[in-house]
Design a protein around this motif. Structure first.
Motif, PDB file in Angstrom:
ATOM      1  N   GLN A  26       0.855  -1.183   0.000  1.00 26.97           N
ATOM      2  CA  GLN A  26       0.000   0.000   0.000  1.00 26.97           C
ATOM      3  C   GLN A  26       0.892   1.233   0.000  1.00 26.97           C
ATOM      4  N   TYR A  47       0.613   1.980  -9.187  1.00 29.56           N
ATOM      5  CA  TYR A  47      -0.156   0.772  -9.522  1.00 29.56           C
ATOM      6  C   TYR A  47       0.584  -0.067 -10.556  1.00 29.56           C
ATOM      7  N   SER A  52      -0.832  -2.182  -4.179  1.00 26.40           N
ATOM      8  CA  SER A  52      -2.167  -2.769  -4.036  1.00 26.40           C
ATOM      9  C   SER A  52      -3.225  -1.694  -3.849  1.00 26.40           C
ATOM     10  N   LEU A  53      -2.864  -0.593  -3.197  1.00 29.44           N
ATOM     11  CA  LEU A  53      -3.835   0.469  -2.919  1.00 29.44           C
ATOM     12  C   LEU A  53      -3.076   1.754  -2.627  1.00 29.44           C
ATOM     13  N   GLY A  86      -3.970   5.907  12.540  1.00 28.30           N
ATOM     14  CA  GLY A  86      -4.280   5.084  11.373  1.00 28.30           C
ATOM     15  C   GLY A  86      -3.068   4.951  10.459  1.00 28.30           C
ATOM     16  N   GLU A  89      -0.646   2.599  11.925  1.00 29.51           N
ATOM     17  CA  GLU A  89      -1.128   1.227  11.691  1.00 29.51           C
ATOM     18  C   GLU A  89      -0.772   0.777  10.272  1.00 29.51           C
TER      19      GLU A  89
ATOM     20  N   THR B  63      -8.204   8.385  -9.747  1.00 30.40           N
ATOM     21  CA  THR B  63      -7.282   7.389  -9.176  1.00 30.40           C
ATOM     22  C   THR B  63      -8.018   6.099  -8.804  1.00 30.40           C
ATOM     23  N   ALA B  66      -7.941   4.332 -11.972  1.00 31.38           N
ATOM     24  CA  ALA B  66      -6.561   3.933 -12.316  1.00 31.38           C
ATOM     25  C   ALA B  66      -6.218   2.586 -11.693  1.00 31.38           C
ATOM     26  N   ARG B  67      -6.760   2.340 -10.489  1.00 35.53           N
ATOM     27  CA  ARG B  67      -6.485   1.065  -9.834  1.00 35.53           C
ATOM     28  C   ARG B  67      -6.977  -0.095 -10.690  1.00 35.53           C
ATOM     29  N   PHE B  70      -4.623  -0.344 -13.824  1.00 38.29           N
ATOM     30  CA  PHE B  70      -3.174  -0.555 -13.754  1.00 38.29           C
ATOM     31  C   PHE B  70      -2.691  -1.450 -12.613  1.00 38.29           C
ATOM     32  N   ALA B  71      -3.499  -1.644 -11.560  1.00 36.89           N
ATOM     33  CA  ALA B  71      -3.001  -2.408 -10.405  1.00 36.89           C
ATOM     34  C   ALA B  71      -2.950  -3.894 -10.736  1.00 36.89           C
ATOM     35  N   PRO B  72      -2.040  -4.616 -10.064  1.00 34.79           N
ATOM     36  CA  PRO B  72      -1.965  -6.057 -10.315  1.00 34.79           C
ATOM     37  C   PRO B  72      -3.237  -6.762  -9.851  1.00 34.79           C
ATOM     38  N   ASP B  74      -3.784  -9.176  -7.953  1.00 35.76           N
ATOM     39  CA  ASP B  74      -3.917  -9.588  -6.552  1.00 35.76           C
ATOM     40  C   ASP B  74      -4.133  -8.389  -5.605  1.00 35.76           C
ATOM     41  N   ALA B  75      -4.345  -7.200  -6.179  1.00 36.67           N
ATOM     42  CA  ALA B  75      -4.488  -5.991  -5.348  1.00 36.67           C
ATOM     43  C   ALA B  75      -5.886  -5.842  -4.759  1.00 36.67           C
ATOM     44  N   THR B  78      -7.457  -5.826  -1.038  1.00 33.27           N
ATOM     45  CA  THR B  78      -6.912  -4.852  -0.083  1.00 33.27           C
ATOM     46  C   THR B  78      -7.867  -3.667   0.059  1.00 33.27           C
ATOM     47  N   ALA B  79      -8.036  -3.210   1.296  1.00 31.62           N
ATOM     48  CA  ALA B  79      -8.847  -2.021   1.572  1.00 31.62           C
ATOM     49  C   ALA B  79      -8.097  -1.169   2.600  1.00 31.62           C
ATOM     50  N   PRO B  80      -8.423   0.131   2.694  1.00 40.55           N
ATOM     51  CA  PRO B  80      -7.694   0.981   3.647  1.00 40.55           C
ATOM     52  C   PRO B  80      -8.210   0.814   5.072  1.00 40.55           C
ATOM     53  N   ALA B  81      -8.006  -0.381   5.627  1.00 40.81           N
ATOM     54  CA  ALA B  81      -8.471  -0.668   6.989  1.00 40.81           C
ATOM     55  C   ALA B  81      -7.890   0.341   7.980  1.00 40.81           C
ATOM     56  N   TRP B  82      -6.636   0.742   7.768  1.00 43.25           N
ATOM     57  CA  TRP B  82      -5.970   1.701   8.674  1.00 43.25           C
ATOM     58  C   TRP B  82      -6.753   3.010   8.749  1.00 43.25           C
TER      59      TRP B  82
END
Lengths: 409, 409
Positions: A26, A47, A52-53, A86, A89, B63, B66-67, B70-72, B74-75, B78-82
């Protein structure tokens, strides 16, 4: 090259030479709102490099200022601890970090120093858990800059806004080598040069540096087991990154209790929206005991009063007077650039990477070696074409390192 | 009034009638980048109302897209848990929450449904700790909208961009009463009307609602100890807020196991960048067992497959066909508006405020009463000028509530 192509080259340089983003990582970006076009290009390159993000936290000078104009007086001890926690983290989870500078250097000039001091202290305290992971190089990170209208107008006050912004972008592209045919390769070569310089200094193991120049007569002790760093470095997650683009410095940790004498600043310093210039301080056993400044004296006094460590040094850096940033002749009003135009020192927190085996030592051990601890870390420029620097060996003998601001070794 | 004055009135309405910001409260805003002018006015009004710190997290459609480009591969888990954990920390610390909608309704149309489904699931899971504090009304919160170019073009595809944006802003100002001489007072009166309606329904204590209309024949059981809500409500921190501006609905919790029959959607639904239209589903004992959609069927199927609760209902809402949003004749492609143009139901998580004394009951007890649990909560419109709704008493007797989409009581 068109501005669009240069911006894209700069974004690519940031992702590869600056951050060295890894597959699955990330990326957290903080940026001014005016940097949206650059952020979009960086996000795309990140990316493509396997991120990943990518999450960007934008700062807005207008709403930052609105707080000082409209918020109640009791608001200024509050900071976004939830956001910084955050971020910490995220770094613990392996996220990379990009900070894009570009703030208005005098946004908060003229605001109540009490409010500024309280707000900065609250922010520094809340940011500490995240900052320690950054300064401790737990993850790969990088700081770059974007030319914003407010910043550009402070650098080129005589020019129309659009012209000032264009000129600042050109200066950024030149100082970061983004305008060269292969910027990533240019950075590999530049890093190799800095590595040779740090290897020399680490072999020498000086006890102190002695600075002589107009208004400056300073004996600056170095921390025991200090390590000189410069250019690309390997973060603790194993990733080699360039933490600053541009960077021309080699730097290490002073001894927090062994700095004596006087020193004056050679370029202005922008700190939390205030411009500070003409600083003159006297150290006794590591601590600033006298200070004046021609401009922004209250802001500087507030800075060094943040805590015990804020009046002691956490970094010393050597930069030749002929660096590309210095040669541009531009005062950027931004530390990322100005610190690479001249040798400098920083009050506040020292970097753990500048002490050998820091991660294996306790805070008490690090302190005993001379490492400094503080909520702040602020660089200010002392180098010029008239400064001499000597390395002082353990036996007291001296070796000339810089003559009139240029490397003598 | 000029657009600037209307925007300012809308910002003031949001801060006072929507959020009811308290002295010393932090405010977290999430907003699209195009909403910067509105965010700045809201921030100013929030500080004037006593907010200690306003922090805005901007989203950027460019953006986000864009993910996917362009992102792989396996991305996408993922989420912005933080960031969401940070937001939850802020809410636990008492911060208020404003979400500004305005996303491009078809931004992600045509993207790989597998990637969308994985990304949405990861995001929903990571967002859950924060969402539970919001849906549980731990703090005062509000959702409003800003007219963005991409959204405006989807609503008025035939108009030039600037004209579409201006027209959408005017519709927003009209539907939210921001264009009235005293919008805050108008909202007080509107809330009082909704309060009278919910008092009537709460006194009746229906066992179920029966829906009849073209393509719809549905018996919708209500949760035991259900509570009808509508308009302003008191959050658990004691602050009275309007969670949606606009809002025309009264709503409660269906029984997750007691919904039987068929129902079709009456307006399109925008879900995570996909437009879904012409939904027709059949329920058996609370669960969707058959579904088709004229458009976006994959997206709807992916939504209701998120988890066990995503194929069951978490909300039922009654809205008269003559609501200001319905009368505007505009299909907004945005739930905040479209749900206030027609009676609707939602698959997924139910609101704890719709069960009496929910905070004193365990999750198992709430489930036994009929409350639904899910990572998602998505409204879709079933009301029209041809829908009749009856309230079914415990003894099986029926009372006509709505005739051809209008209140009959």
């Amino acid at each position: 090259m068109t501005h669009e192509k240069l911006l894209d080259a700069y974004a690519n340089l940031t992702v590869h030479s600056g951050l060295n983003i890894q597959h699955g990582q990330q990326l957290l970006i903080s940026a001014p709102l005016d940097a949206v076009p650059l952020v979009r290009r960086i996000t795309e390159h990140a990316y493509k490099a396997g991120a990943s993000l990518v999450t960007t936290i934008y700062a807005d000078d207008v709403t930052s200022l609105a707080r000082y104009n409209f918020a109640p007086d009791d608001a200024f001890d509050t900071a976004p601890a939830w956001l910084f926690n955050g971020m910490a983290e995220a770094f613990k989870g392996g996220a990379a970090r990009l900070a894009i500078a570009g703030e208005d250097p005098s946004l908060l000039a003229g605001q109540d120093p009490q409010k500024l001091s309280r707000a900065n202290k609250a922010r520094s305290l809340a940011y500490r858990p995240a900052l320690e992971l950054i300064t401790g190089f737990a993850i790969n990170w990088c700081v770059i800059a974007a030319a914003t209208p407010a910043w550009a107008k402070s650098v080129f006050p005589g020019l129309p806004e659009a012209e000032a912004v264009a000129k600042l972008w050109d200066a950024i592209f030149a100082c970061t080598r983004a305008d060269l045919p292969d910027p990533v390769k240019a950075w590999e070569e530049h890093s190799a040069n800095l590595a040779r310089r740090t290897a020399f200094l680490n072999e020498r193991r000086y006890r102190a540096l002695k600075y002589s120049g107009p208004g400056t007569d300073l004996m600056l002790g170095l921390a025991e087991d200090h390590v000189w760093k410069g250019g690309a470095g390997r973060a603790r997650n194993g990733v080699i990154c360039n933490a600053n683009i541009p960077t021309e410095e080699v730097f290490t940790a002073p001894h927090k209790d062994m700095v004596d004498g006087t020193v004056c600043s050679s370029k202005p310093l922008s700190y939390q929206g205030s411009l500070i210039d003409g600083i003159k301080v006297r150290f006794e056993r590591g601590k600033i005991v006298e200070m004046t400044a021609a401009k922004g004296e209250d802001a500087f006094r507030s800075l060094i009063s943040t805590d015990e460590g804020a009046a002691r040094l956490g970094e010393v850096a050597l930069v030749p007077h002929s660096s590309p940033i210095s040669k541009s002749g531009i005062i950027f009003n931004n530390t990322l650039f100005d610190e690479n135009a001249a040798s400098h020192i920083a009050v506040g927190q020292s970097y753990t990477e500048n002490i050998r085996d820091a991660s294996k030592r306790s805070k008490e051990e690090l302190s005993a070696l001379g490492a400094n601890s503080s909520l702040v870390h602020v660089d200010w420029m002392i180098g010029s074409g008239e400064l001499d620097v000597e390395g002082i060996h353990a036996d007291g003998s001296a070796e000339l390192l810089m003559r009139k601001g240029e490397w003598a070794v």
